[in-house]
Design a protein around this motif. Structure first.
Motif, mmCIF file in Angstrom:
data_model
loop_
_atom_site.group_PDB
_atom_site.id
_atom_site.type_symbol
_atom_site.label_atom_id
_atom_site.label_comp_id
_atom_site.label_asym_id
_atom_site.label_seq_id
_atom_site.Cartn_x
_atom_site.Cartn_y
_atom_site.Cartn_z
ATOM 1 N N GLY A 9 0.832 -1.202 0.000
ATOM 2 C CA GLY A 9 0.000 0.000 0.000
ATOM 3 C C GLY A 9 0.863 1.246 0.000
ATOM 4 N N GLY A 11 0.046 4.516 -0.056
ATOM 5 C CA GLY A 11 -0.831 5.678 0.129
ATOM 6 C C GLY A 11 -0.186 6.722 1.015
ATOM 7 N N ALA A 12 -1.038 7.462 1.736
ATOM 8 C CA ALA A 12 -0.562 8.558 2.586
ATOM 9 C C ALA A 12 0.518 8.071 3.544
ATOM 10 C CB ALA A 12 -1.740 9.135 3.370
ATOM 11 N N GLY A 13 0.352 6.867 4.098
ATOM 12 C CA GLY A 13 1.331 6.348 5.055
ATOM 13 C C GLY A 13 2.404 5.492 4.400
ATOM 14 N N ASP A 37 1.947 -1.930 -4.662
ATOM 15 C CA ASP A 37 0.656 -1.240 -4.755
ATOM 16 C C ASP A 37 -0.106 -1.778 -5.953
ATOM 17 O OD1 ASP A 37 -0.529 1.501 -3.304
ATOM 18 O OD2 ASP A 37 -1.428 1.045 -5.256
ATOM 19 N N ASN A 39 -1.801 -0.032 -7.925
ATOM 20 C CA ASN A 39 -1.765 0.957 -9.020
ATOM 21 C C ASN A 39 -0.329 1.397 -9.287
ATOM 22 O OD1 ASN A 39 -4.708 1.352 -9.333
ATOM 23 N ND2 ASN A 39 -4.517 1.971 -7.195
ATOM 24 N N LYS A 45 -4.977 11.010 -1.012
ATOM 25 C CA LYS A 45 -6.440 10.819 -0.982
ATOM 26 C C LYS A 45 -7.241 12.061 -0.563
ATOM 27 C CE LYS A 45 -9.194 6.890 0.228
ATOM 28 N NZ LYS A 45 -9.369 5.820 1.202
ATOM 29 N N MET A 81 -2.466 -7.294 -3.334
ATOM 30 C CA MET A 81 -2.306 -8.378 -2.361
ATOM 31 C C MET A 81 -3.655 -9.050 -2.129
ATOM 32 S SD MET A 81 -0.874 -8.206 1.538
ATOM 33 C CE MET A 81 -1.055 -9.587 2.641
ATOM 34 N N VAL A 119 -2.921 -0.762 3.537
ATOM 35 C CA VAL A 119 -3.777 -0.758 2.343
ATOM 36 C C VAL A 119 -4.991 0.171 2.448
ATOM 37 C CG1 VAL A 119 -3.066 -3.024 1.459
ATOM 38 C CG2 VAL A 119 -4.892 -2.894 3.161
ATOM 39 N N GLY A 120 -5.047 0.990 3.514
ATOM 40 C CA GLY A 120 -6.078 2.019 3.602
ATOM 41 C C GLY A 120 -7.479 1.477 3.812
ATOM 42 N N PHE A 279 -10.177 -8.471 2.128
ATOM 43 C CA PHE A 279 -9.230 -9.595 2.221
ATOM 44 C C PHE A 279 -8.494 -9.626 3.570
ATOM 45 C CE2 PHE A 279 -4.787 -8.162 1.880
ATOM 46 C CZ PHE A 279 -4.951 -6.834 1.536
ATOM 47 N N ASP A 313 -5.357 3.676 7.874
ATOM 48 C CA ASP A 313 -6.796 3.379 7.952
ATOM 49 C C ASP A 313 -7.101 1.893 8.129
ATOM 50 O OD1 ASP A 313 -7.097 6.047 7.433
ATOM 51 O OD2 ASP A 313 -8.381 5.798 5.671
ATOM 52 N N PRO A 328 -9.129 7.307 11.532
ATOM 53 C CA PRO A 328 -8.594 7.057 10.182
ATOM 54 C C PRO A 328 -8.318 8.362 9.449
ATOM 55 C CG PRO A 328 -10.965 6.692 10.216
ATOM 56 C CD PRO A 328 -10.577 7.083 11.609
ATOM 57 N N ARG A 329 -7.171 8.942 9.698
ATOM 58 C CA ARG A 329 -6.848 10.253 9.124
ATOM 59 C C ARG A 329 -5.427 10.265 8.598
ATOM 60 N NH1 ARG A 329 -8.629 14.362 13.708
ATOM 61 N NH2 ARG A 329 -7.857 15.817 12.187
ATOM 62 N N ALA A 330 -5.200 11.134 7.616
ATOM 63 C CA ALA A 330 -3.877 11.248 7.004
ATOM 64 C C ALA A 330 -2.835 11.627 8.064
ATOM 65 C CB ALA A 330 -3.918 12.288 5.889
HETATM 66 C C1 FAD Z 1 -12.111 12.530 -0.241
HETATM 67 C C2 FAD Z 1 -11.307 12.324 1.036
HETATM 68 C C3 FAD Z 1 -10.872 13.436 1.756
HETATM 69 C C4 FAD Z 1 -10.105 13.268 2.923
HETATM 70 N N1 FAD Z 1 -9.668 14.379 3.592
HETATM 71 C C5 FAD Z 1 -8.874 14.226 4.683
HETATM 72 C C6 FAD Z 1 -8.346 15.372 5.363
HETATM 73 O O1 FAD Z 1 -8.639 16.516 5.000
HETATM 74 N N2 FAD Z 1 -7.520 15.161 6.447
HETATM 75 C C7 FAD Z 1 -7.195 13.904 6.877
HETATM 76 O O2 FAD Z 1 -6.440 13.772 7.859
HETATM 77 N N3 FAD Z 1 -7.658 12.817 6.258
HETATM 78 C C8 FAD Z 1 -8.494 12.936 5.174
HETATM 79 N N4 FAD Z 1 -8.972 11.818 4.526
HETATM 80 C C9 FAD Z 1 -8.587 10.494 5.040
HETATM 81 C C10 FAD Z 1 -7.191 10.126 4.534
HETATM 82 O O3 FAD Z 1 -7.151 10.218 3.132
HETATM 83 C C11 FAD Z 1 -6.813 8.738 4.995
HETATM 84 O O4 FAD Z 1 -6.901 8.669 6.406
HETATM 85 C C12 FAD Z 1 -5.388 8.375 4.570
HETATM 86 O O5 FAD Z 1 -5.248 8.440 3.155
HETATM 87 C C13 FAD Z 1 -5.032 6.969 5.075
HETATM 88 O O6 FAD Z 1 -3.755 6.644 4.626
HETATM 89 P P1 FAD Z 1 -3.357 5.126 4.378
HETATM 90 O O7 FAD Z 1 -1.905 5.130 4.013
HETATM 91 O O8 FAD Z 1 -3.809 4.289 5.509
HETATM 92 O O9 FAD Z 1 -4.236 4.643 3.132
HETATM 93 P P2 FAD Z 1 -4.427 5.265 1.680
HETATM 94 O O10 FAD Z 1 -3.880 6.623 1.572
HETATM 95 O O11 FAD Z 1 -5.854 5.041 1.330
HETATM 96 O O12 FAD Z 1 -3.524 4.296 0.767
HETATM 97 C C14 FAD Z 1 -3.816 2.938 0.599
HETATM 98 C C15 FAD Z 1 -2.985 2.417 -0.575
HETATM 99 O O13 FAD Z 1 -3.101 1.000 -0.606
HETATM 100 C C16 FAD Z 1 -3.285 0.556 -1.937
HETATM 101 N N5 FAD Z 1 -3.988 -0.726 -1.847
HETATM 102 C C17 FAD Z 1 -5.252 -0.949 -1.383
HETATM 103 N N6 FAD Z 1 -5.513 -2.264 -1.384
HETATM 104 C C18 FAD Z 1 -4.394 -2.891 -1.841
HETATM 105 C C19 FAD Z 1 -4.046 -4.264 -2.054
HETATM 106 N N7 FAD Z 1 -4.886 -5.266 -1.768
HETATM 107 N N8 FAD Z 1 -2.818 -4.564 -2.561
HETATM 108 C C20 FAD Z 1 -1.925 -3.542 -2.854
HETATM 109 N N9 FAD Z 1 -2.208 -2.234 -2.651
HETATM 110 C C21 FAD Z 1 -3.426 -1.918 -2.144
HETATM 111 C C22 FAD Z 1 -4.077 1.673 -2.601
HETATM 112 O O14 FAD Z 1 -3.901 1.664 -4.012
HETATM 113 C C23 FAD Z 1 -3.457 2.925 -1.931
HETATM 114 O O15 FAD Z 1 -2.361 3.395 -2.669
HETATM 115 C C24 FAD Z 1 -9.770 11.955 3.366
HETATM 116 C C25 FAD Z 1 -10.219 10.843 2.645
HETATM 117 C C26 FAD Z 1 -10.992 11.015 1.496
HETATM 118 C C27 FAD Z 1 -11.463 9.801 0.721
#
Ligand code: FAD
Length: 432
Positions: A9, A11-13, A37, A39, A45, A81, A119-120, A279, A313, A328-330
């Protein structure tokens, strides 16, 4: 043998973690760092509601994993995954298909010594009848672009001047959390921009936006003193806000609520609640909760396997001293990534792992160019309310911090300069 760290994953983290581990352990050869990832590119996000409204061109703000890996001494593997074997320490990736459905990358397994799952989450429609079929979601760039395209199509049809094409659009947004209210304000702004670009057959006041919230007030997860001003601003913009209205069914024509209302809507967006990918539920015996999040300890190690970490997340991490989990926040994903850089180094050196404590630095809500409201929190200053220009600056700085973690300060400044120059040569809205 070199310690193998696999992060799933980007993403943000996950992407911040891979970049920082690559620049340290990867560069020195202390560990091999692999990011997986589903993608090829990353977009932060929290920008997706701006992509949906067209105020942000996602292609300008996306980051390519292959290039990021090359620049920061980690490897990138494209794949989704789907499974795990804890005994052999392997993750399973599904085959990836190209746009014609032909196999691009085959199904395969990757070996790890330390596995980090990041994986968010996706939106949770709570199984509401008709929601999956009739609502759009904002979990991925593709979904946000799909919404934008559908909105634009209404304007283009109306602009073509066919008498029967409607000159009013009803948009319903389910959920008055941060995503819902920010999207409503961005859409209001988009209506004015589209009219300014000559697509004015649908007058700005005829883009009717309704935000529907099951709870008693907007921004139920944030303090009332943030929710109150946001509610007032939305109403000033002409957005209809319905509280205490749980959506019970969605049809092609609109949404029914449990208290008997019907909201007619052409475009419907579901922006309420989250759940982790399916999953993760009972992934080779790992403990998960009812929204599929992996249960972790304060070290961010999963409760049943020391070799597997989860954060962001997709992880249920207890908030010390409370009965709640880390939200669940960035902001949380960023803090946890910073801690895990230290944890993985400590793990390789056989030292004790640090424990994560969530630091709430406040919440900021951006209502497009109209206003921003929020609070900043710190140990010394307590909680300080912010509104207007200053709040907007702090809001933007959250994304800049993410960019600094990925690109470093100098390149982030170059990117900011580039986007400022671009503003003079490109339309303020994405019009295709
Ligand atoms: C429209 C919107 C606005 C938001 N605004 C805010 C804000 O203003 N402030 C704030 O703090 N938070 C905000 N959030 C929440 C924030 O985006 C999330 O808390 C943050 O992105 C979580 O980070 P993460 O790394 O856990 O997951 P994500 O950033 O979601 O990244 C997950 C990654 O995992 C990958 N992935 C998923 N499943 C699989 C798999 N099975 N195999 C391989 N890769 C996979 C995805 O492609 C993605 O790249 C917002 C969310 C949304 C949807």
């Amino acid at each position: 043998m070199t310690h193998r760290i696999v992060i799933v994953g980007g993403g943000a983290g996950g992407l911040e973690l891979a970049t920082r581990l690559g620049k340290t352990l990867g560069k020195r050869g202390t560990a091999s760092v692999t990011l997986v990832d589903a993608n090829l590119t990353h977009i932060w996000k929290p920008l997706l509601h701006e992509v949906a409204a067209g105020s942000l061109n996602s292609y300008e703000d996306e980051l390519n994993y292959v290039a990021q890996a090359k620049w920061n001494h980690f490897q990138f593997q494209l794949g989704r995954m789907t499974g795990l074997n804890r005994e052999t320490k392997q993750i399973h990736l599904a085959a990836t298909a190209d746009e014609n459905g032909a196999e691009l990358v085959p199904a395969r397994s990757l070996d790890y010594d330390s596995l980090v799952i990041a994986v968010g989450s996706t939106t949770n429609d709570f199984g509401t009848q008709g929601a999956a079929e009739h609502c759009l979601f904002l979990d991925t760039r593709k979904q946000a672009e799909r919404f934008h395209q559908q909105l634009l199509n209404h304007y283009l049809r109306a602009h073509a001047g066919q008498d029967e094409s409607p000159t009013q659009i009803n948009v319903a947004i389910v959920g008055a959390g941060a995503t819902g209210v920010e999207l409503a304000a961005e859409l209001h702004n988009a209506a004015h921009e589209l009219a300014a670009y000559g697509l004015g057959r649908i007058k700005p006041e005829n883009l009717r936006i309704t935000v529907i919230e099951a709870g008693p007030r907007v921004l139920p997860a944030l303090p009332e003193r943030i929710g109150g001003p946001v509610h007032k601003t939305l109403e000033k913009l002409g957005v209809t806000v319905l509280t205490n209205s749980a959506v019970s069914e969605v049809t092609a024509e609109g949404l029914h609520t449990a208290n008997g209302q019907f909201i007619s809507a052409t475009l419907k967006v579901w922006a309420a609640g989250i759940r982790a990918p399916g999953f993760l539920h009972e992934l080779d015996g790992l403990e998960s909760n009812r929204i599929n999040q992996l249960q972790v300890r304060p070290t961010l190690q999963t409760t049943r396997d020391d070799n597997i970490f989860a954060f962001g997340d997709c992880a249920a991490c207890p908030q010390k001293g409370t009965d709640r989990n880390v939200p669940p926040r960035a902001q949380a994903a960023h803090q946890q990534a910073s801690m895990l850089v230290k944890s993985l180094k400590a793990r390789i050196e056989g030292q004790v792992l640090p424990e994560y404590k969530y630091q709430d630095y406040g919440s900021l809500i951006s209502l497009s160019s109209f206003s921003a409201v929020g609070n900043l929190m710190g140990n010394l200053m307590g909680s300080v309310m912010l509104e207007g220009w200053l709040a907007r600056m702090f809001y933007i700085s959250l994304y800049r911090m993410h960019q600094v973690a990925l690109y470093g300060m100098f390149r982030t400044l170059m990117l900011m300069l580039g986007s400022r120059i671009g503003r003079g040569t490109e339309p303020r809205m994405k019009l295709h």
